[in-house]
Write a protein that holds these residues in place. Sequence first.
Motif, short mmCIF file in Angstrom:
data_model
loop_
_atom_site.label_atom_id
_atom_site.label_comp_id
_atom_site.label_asym_id
_atom_site.label_seq_id
_atom_site.Cartn_x
_atom_site.Cartn_y
_atom_site.Cartn_z
N CYS A 73 0.80 -1.21 0.00
CA CYS A 73 0.00 0.00 0.00
C CYS A 73 0.84 1.27 0.00
O CYS A 73 0.32 2.35 -0.20
CB CYS A 73 -0.95 0.02 1.20
SG CYS A 73 -0.09 -0.03 2.79
N LEU A 74 2.14 1.15 0.21
CA LEU A 74 3.01 2.32 0.24
C LEU A 74 4.20 2.13 -0.69
O LEU A 74 4.66 1.01 -0.91
CB LEU A 74 3.54 2.58 1.65
CG LEU A 74 2.51 2.99 2.71
CD1 LEU A 74 3.16 3.06 4.08
CD2 LEU A 74 1.87 4.32 2.35
N TYR A 75 4.69 3.23 -1.25
CA TYR A 75 5.86 3.16 -2.11
C TYR A 75 6.56 4.51 -2.08
O TYR A 75 6.01 5.51 -1.61
CB TYR A 75 5.46 2.81 -3.55
CG TYR A 75 4.56 3.83 -4.20
CD1 TYR A 75 5.08 4.88 -4.94
CD2 TYR A 75 3.18 3.74 -4.07
CE1 TYR A 75 4.26 5.83 -5.52
CE2 TYR A 75 2.34 4.68 -4.64
CZ TYR A 75 2.89 5.72 -5.38
OH TYR A 75 2.07 6.66 -5.96
N LEU A 76 7.78 4.54 -2.59
CA LEU A 76 8.54 5.78 -2.71
C LEU A 76 8.63 6.19 -4.16
O LEU A 76 8.70 5.34 -5.04
CB LEU A 76 9.95 5.60 -2.15
CG LEU A 76 10.10 5.49 -0.63
CD1 LEU A 76 11.58 5.35 -0.27
CD2 LEU A 76 9.52 6.70 0.06
N ALA A 77 8.67 7.48 -4.40
CA ALA A 77 8.82 8.00 -5.75
C ALA A 77 9.55 9.33 -5.68
O ALA A 77 9.40 10.07 -4.70
CB ALA A 77 7.47 8.18 -6.43
N PRO A 78 10.35 9.68 -6.68
CA PRO A 78 10.98 11.00 -6.70
C PRO A 78 9.91 12.08 -6.66
O PRO A 78 8.83 11.91 -7.23
CB PRO A 78 11.73 11.01 -8.04
CG PRO A 78 11.94 9.58 -8.37
CD PRO A 78 10.73 8.87 -7.85
N PRO A 79 10.17 13.19 -5.98
CA PRO A 79 9.16 14.24 -5.84
C PRO A 79 8.96 15.07 -7.10
O PRO A 79 8.08 15.92 -7.14
CB PRO A 79 9.72 15.10 -4.70
CG PRO A 79 11.19 14.92 -4.82
CD PRO A 79 11.41 13.51 -5.26
N GLU A 80 9.76 14.83 -8.14
CA GLU A 80 9.66 15.61 -9.37
C GLU A 80 10.23 14.79 -10.52
O GLU A 80 10.82 13.72 -10.31
CB GLU A 80 10.43 16.93 -9.23
CG GLU A 80 11.89 16.70 -8.88
CD GLU A 80 12.60 17.98 -8.47
OE1 GLU A 80 13.83 18.02 -8.61
OE2 GLU A 80 11.92 18.91 -8.00
N ILE A 81 10.05 15.28 -11.74
CA ILE A 81 10.62 14.60 -12.91
C ILE A 81 12.13 14.70 -12.86
O ILE A 81 12.69 15.77 -12.59
CB ILE A 81 10.08 15.24 -14.21
CG1 ILE A 81 8.57 15.04 -14.30
CG2 ILE A 81 10.78 14.64 -15.42
CD1 ILE A 81 7.95 15.73 -15.49
N ILE A 82 12.82 13.57 -13.08
CA ILE A 82 14.28 13.56 -13.03
C ILE A 82 14.85 13.06 -14.35
O ILE A 82 14.16 12.40 -15.14
CB ILE A 82 14.79 12.67 -11.88
CG1 ILE A 82 14.35 11.22 -12.08
CG2 ILE A 82 14.32 13.20 -10.54
CD1 ILE A 82 14.93 10.25 -11.07
N ASP A 83 16.10 13.39 -14.57
CA ASP A 83 16.81 12.95 -15.77
C ASP A 83 17.59 11.68 -15.43
O ASP A 83 18.64 11.72 -14.81
CB ASP A 83 17.76 14.06 -16.25
CG ASP A 83 18.51 13.66 -17.52
OD1 ASP A 83 18.21 12.59 -18.08
OD2 ASP A 83 19.41 14.43 -17.92
N PHE A 84 17.06 10.53 -15.84
CA PHE A 84 17.69 9.27 -15.49
C PHE A 84 19.05 9.09 -16.18
O PHE A 84 19.88 8.30 -15.74
CB PHE A 84 16.77 8.09 -15.83
CG PHE A 84 15.70 7.86 -14.79
CD1 PHE A 84 15.98 7.15 -13.64
CD2 PHE A 84 14.42 8.37 -14.96
CE1 PHE A 84 15.01 6.94 -12.67
CE2 PHE A 84 13.44 8.17 -14.00
CZ PHE A 84 13.73 7.45 -12.85
#
Length: 296
Positions: A246-257
């Motif tokens: 039910c929980l996950y982490l994600a970058p808070p903004e668009i990033i350049d991989f």
Amino acid sequence: MKEGTLVDETISVPSKVKRYNLSDATLDGALFLKSKSGDTPWWIDFLSPISEGDIYAKSSRTTSAVLALSIARKNSDSRTLCFTFGHGRHLLNRNKIERSFGLKVALNSIDPEKLRSFDTRRQNDIVVNSRIQSSTATSIETFDINTYQDILTKAVGSTDVGQVEKLGKFVRGSDGISFDVDIDPHHLAQRAHQLLDIYESEDYRQTFPFVDHIIPVDKERALELDELLDTELNVLLSENNSTFRCLYLAPPEIIDFEGLEGFAFSSDTKSNPYSILSLALEGIWYLGNRNQQVSA
């Protein structure tokens, strides 16, 4: 103020104010005054009739006062209600304020067809504060409020005809309640009773049922909830529960991989970077750009 708050607990820094007892036996409380040099405010004369001795304040544009009254309630303990003058609201102990008081008084008093303005806070990936105003008095549907994400923090509108005598023709409510009506200072306890009666009503739920869906909490309660959440997450992680999705982490903004080497603990720069984000990682950063922070 919150239940159980005493009159002398309403001021955040008591040493910076002067305390006056009240001469009116119908008023149970005290007057707190803080003043500096400048012009004398109008409400010094307004409060003098209910204070023991003359209220003295150096002429000041920043003179502040709080009239804290203990109001006995039927079948319950007394409640403390504060009337503020000048910049008096800044003297209050913010941890003791009943945050929903002014808003609920306003929502219970405003004519639902004569709303004028709302302040909202949207809880999403970031917090967005906004004010929505109409050019004329209107109903709640006009404001297009997201009842699942928006926290109502202030309401403004024309007073319902049944409350005009108590609150005047226009009412504004957030933490506190603001209204315009002629009143004698000796009648402030009676007005406080009326305000508490309006606050305790649940009539607002007929037009604004979503108000209670998301409720902001004060700093002390937020810290308690953060600790509970941290404990629950650690238990779930330690159990390695495969159903925990039910929980996950994600970058808070668009990033350049293309320029991203990976993720790592900010306190452990020597470890190899992780290629994915995980709930097990706290306070991590981009190794490719250490000024960008990612938080759980």
